[in-house]
Design a protein around this motif. Structure first.
Motif, PDB file in Angstrom:
ATOM      1  N   MET A   1       0.842  -1.199   0.000  1.00  0.00           N
ATOM      2  CA  MET A   1       0.000   0.000   0.000  1.00  0.00           C
ATOM      3  C   MET A   1       0.873   1.243   0.000  1.00  0.00           C
ATOM      4  SD  MET A   1      -2.817   1.040   2.830  1.00  0.00           S
ATOM      5  CE  MET A   1      -1.538   1.789   3.806  1.00  0.00           C
ATOM      6  N   PRO A   2       0.605   2.197  -0.925  1.00  0.00           N
ATOM      7  CA  PRO A   2       1.448   3.396  -0.950  1.00  0.00           C
ATOM      8  C   PRO A   2       1.288   4.228   0.321  1.00  0.00           C
ATOM      9  CG  PRO A   2      -0.319   3.533  -2.606  1.00  0.00           C
ATOM     10  CD  PRO A   2      -0.442   2.205  -1.940  1.00  0.00           C
ATOM     11  N   ALA A   3       2.339   4.953   0.699  1.00  0.00           N
ATOM     12  CA  ALA A   3       2.269   5.762   1.920  1.00  0.00           C
ATOM     13  C   ALA A   3       1.479   7.045   1.660  1.00  0.00           C
ATOM     14  CB  ALA A   3       3.681   6.085   2.382  1.00  0.00           C
ATOM     15  N   GLY A   4       1.083   7.713   2.741  1.00  0.00           N
ATOM     16  CA  GLY A   4       0.402   9.007   2.626  1.00  0.00           C
ATOM     17  C   GLY A   4      -1.089   8.849   2.412  1.00  0.00           C
ATOM     18  N   ASN A   5      -1.792   9.963   2.495  1.00  0.00           N
ATOM     19  CA  ASN A   5      -3.240   9.936   2.345  1.00  0.00           C
ATOM     20  C   ASN A   5      -3.637   9.902   0.875  1.00  0.00           C
ATOM     21  OD1 ASN A   5      -4.415   9.889   4.901  1.00  0.00           O
ATOM     22  ND2 ASN A   5      -3.861  12.042   5.234  1.00  0.00           N
ATOM     23  N   PRO A   6      -4.704   9.176   0.543  1.00  0.00           N
ATOM     24  CA  PRO A   6      -5.197   9.226  -0.833  1.00  0.00           C
ATOM     25  C   PRO A   6      -5.826  10.593  -1.115  1.00  0.00           C
ATOM     26  CG  PRO A   6      -6.685   7.937   0.541  1.00  0.00           C
ATOM     27  CD  PRO A   6      -5.517   8.303   1.408  1.00  0.00           C
ATOM     28  N   PRO A   7      -5.887  11.010  -2.389  1.00  0.00           N
ATOM     29  CA  PRO A   7      -6.480  12.309  -2.714  1.00  0.00           C
ATOM     30  C   PRO A   7      -7.987  12.320  -2.443  1.00  0.00           C
ATOM     31  CG  PRO A   7      -5.904  11.101  -4.716  1.00  0.00           C
ATOM     32  CD  PRO A   7      -5.387  10.298  -3.571  1.00  0.00           C
ATOM     33  N   PRO A   8      -8.567  13.512  -2.253  1.00  0.00           N
ATOM     34  CA  PRO A   8     -10.019  13.600  -2.010  1.00  0.00           C
ATOM     35  C   PRO A   8     -10.813  13.005  -3.176  1.00  0.00           C
ATOM     36  CG  PRO A   8      -8.951  15.713  -1.596  1.00  0.00           C
ATOM     37  CD  PRO A   8      -7.929  14.833  -2.236  1.00  0.00           C
ATOM     38  N   LEU A   9     -11.990  12.496  -2.842  1.00  0.00           N
ATOM     39  CA  LEU A   9     -12.818  11.807  -3.838  1.00  0.00           C
ATOM     40  C   LEU A   9     -14.280  12.144  -3.556  1.00  0.00           C
ATOM     41  CD1 LEU A   9     -13.098   9.396  -5.978  1.00  0.00           C
ATOM     42  CD2 LEU A   9     -13.270   7.900  -3.986  1.00  0.00           C
ATOM     43  N   VAL A  10     -15.039  12.376  -4.643  1.00  0.00           N
ATOM     44  CA  VAL A  10     -16.489  12.534  -4.496  1.00  0.00           C
ATOM     45  C   VAL A  10     -17.163  11.506  -5.399  1.00  0.00           C
ATOM     46  CG1 VAL A  10     -18.484  14.021  -4.948  1.00  0.00           C
ATOM     47  CG2 VAL A  10     -16.421  14.993  -3.905  1.00  0.00           C
ATOM     48  N   ILE A  11     -18.066  10.723  -4.828  1.00  0.00           N
ATOM     49  CA  ILE A  11     -18.937   9.878  -5.652  1.00  0.00           C
ATOM     50  C   ILE A  11     -20.250  10.652  -5.719  1.00  0.00           C
ATOM     51  CG2 ILE A  11     -19.982   7.597  -5.956  1.00  0.00           C
ATOM     52  CD1 ILE A  11     -16.965   7.318  -5.604  1.00  0.00           C
ATOM     53  N   ALA A  12     -20.593  11.084  -6.942  1.00  0.00           N
ATOM     54  CA  ALA A  12     -21.699  12.034  -7.089  1.00  0.00           C
ATOM     55  C   ALA A  12     -23.011  11.347  -7.431  1.00  0.00           C
ATOM     56  CB  ALA A  12     -21.347  13.051  -8.162  1.00  0.00           C
ATOM     57  N   GLU A  13     -24.044  11.713  -6.727  1.00  0.00           N
ATOM     58  CA  GLU A  13     -25.426  11.324  -7.068  1.00  0.00           C
ATOM     59  C   GLU A  13     -25.638   9.813  -7.098  1.00  0.00           C
ATOM     60  OE1 GLU A  13     -28.312  13.156  -7.529  1.00  0.00           O
ATOM     61  OE2 GLU A  13     -27.014  14.562  -6.475  1.00  0.00           O
TER      62      GLU A  13
END
Ligand SMILES: [Zn+2]
Length: 438
Positions: A1-13
């Motif tokens: 698993m890569p280090a650091g936080n994953p980028p923000p994500l929006v699942i829309a509608e």
């Protein structure tokens, strides 16, 4: 698993199957920041986020498989159509020939199968768990991995199992997605000293215990002959039972034993496919256990006794079995089945505040399930839980995230090349299948 936080994500509608306390199903957005749900429902800010169009998908919490032996993937079909004794006879023979390298190869295939089936967390019992831990980490799943502990004179492990377990616990302590734990195999291979040694080790490391309990009548009968007590009663008398434990199977329990598990806050992993296939002959008293306040989750057991790691299949089968057995179609309703596969599984692992539902603050472990798949028609909000429990095909599970990180996208595994995972596992199977006769 890569280090650091994953980028923000929006699942829309999307259609959100939240599994929150009100079990709401609603249409709206989810936003994920730093791997956790930061908004559930309504319209979420798109700022800085990858946006996935969710209008043809349901967002469903990742399934929690509470009993597996994932590294056995190359052994699917190796010991069909025999009862537990014959099954174990073949498996012990093959186990003796396994290497850490082929355990890792097998675990990769098993973890891949689970992720593609929407399972994001699993509780495992095996030896050489370092190899399983590496596979789990590589593919991005959440693993609760139990080092198999049995009496030193009964094991094929190179070192005394309790020592092996202690080393494993120290090597993986503090890992973000791998939780190492201690797994006494069962009363048929563990003495009083082994059980209590395992308990002490788990306590010292503040981790869980996982074990097989009362899977067959023979196991119960032989233990009773040896000790004068049924397994759960005996475990209570030796001072073993307590919170933070998950007992797999628990098919043959008396009312007294159900009471003991409830009082000692032991959780149960119900494994209906495996019990049926090995002709265990009974049915874990899931309704009575739940009524007594015992947490119950669902487990697939291994692909040698199931022969699948599908939690969709397990929900479906569990529901049908208990209804039919009790002549009561109202027991284990669709909603309860989905609870067992998600939140209740999380509760067994002591992680109900962390995973198991789509709620603000929880880790973003979830699947996108295709609403346009034939097995989800009609894709009505009021029927989605029913479809998940009774009808949905694995093929409808399009994409999967663990801790806000994508692990499957459009049915493609991301942590490893499936073709390589597959061919490595086929190669391991060549050797393992050859060893079953020897
Ligand atoms: Zn098992």
């Amino acid at each position: 698993m890569p280090a650091g936080n994953p980028p923000p994500l929006v699942i829309a509608e999307a259609l959100l199957v939240t599994q929150d306390p009100a079990r709401r199903v609603l249409r709206g957005d989810v936003r994920i920041d730093s791997g956790r749900f930061s908004q559930v429902g309504g319209h979420a800010s798109r700022e800085g986020a990858e946006v996935v169009d969710g209008h043809r998908f349901a967002v469903v919490p990742g399934f929690v498989n509470t009993h597996a032996h994932v590294a056995m993937a190359p052994l699917r079909g190796i010991a069909d159509d025999v009862e537990l004794d014959g099954f174990l006879g073949t498996l012990f023979k093959v186990d003796a020939k396994r290497t850490e390298a082929d355990v890792e190869v097998g675990a990769r295939a098993g973890v891949a199968e689970m992720l593609l089936g929407g399972t994001t967390s699993f509780l495992d019992l095996y030896y050489a768990e370092d190899a399983v831990a590496r596979a789990t980490d590589k593919l991005g799943a959440r693993g609760f991995l139990g080092w198999a502990v049995l009496d030193p004179d009964k094991t094929t492990q190179p070192r005394p199992p309790l020592e092996g377990a202690a080393g494993f616990l120290s090597r993986w302590a503090g890992h973000p997605t791998v939780t190492p734990l201690v797994a006494p195999q069962g009363v048929y291979v563990c003495s009083r000293e082994t059980w209590l040694g395992a308990r002490e080790l788990a306590e010292k490391n503040d981790t869980l215990l996982h074990y097989h309990l009362s899977e067959t009548r023979r196991e119960v009968h032989e233990h009773e002959e040896r000790t004068g007590r049924r397994p759960a009663v005996w475990l209570e008398e030796i001072g073993f039972l307590g919170p933070g434990q998950v007992a797999a199977h628990a098919v043959w329990l008396t009312g007294e034993e159900i009471g003991l598990l409830a009082r000692r806050k032991v959780g149960v992993a119900h494994c209906p496919s495996s019990n049926l296939k090995l002709a265990s002959g009974g049915l874990a008293p899931v309704v009575e256990l739940r009524a007594a306040g015992v947490s119950v989750g669902l487990g697939t057991d291994s692909v040698a006794s199931n022969n699948s790691l599908s939690m969709l299949r397990e929900m479906h089968l569990a529901g049908l079995l208990h209804k039919n057995q009790r002549w009561d179609a109202s027991v284990l309703r669709a909603q309860e089945l989905l609870d067992l596969a998600t939140l209740e599984g999380a509760r067994l692992l002591g992680r109900e505040k962390e995973i198991g539902s789509i709620e603000v603050g929880k880790a973003a472990d979830f699947s996108l399930v295709r609403l346009d798949h034939p097995t989800l028609l009609p894709a009505r909000p009021e029927a989605i839980v029913s479809h998940l429990a009774y009808a949905a095909s694995e093929e409808a599970i399009a994409s999967v995230w663990v801790g806000g990180r994508p692990v499957v996208r459009d049915r493609v595994l991301l942590g490893a090349d499936w073709e390589k995972v597959r061919s490595d596992a086929e190669l391991a199977a060549d050797t393992l299948w050859a060893s079953r006769a020897g």
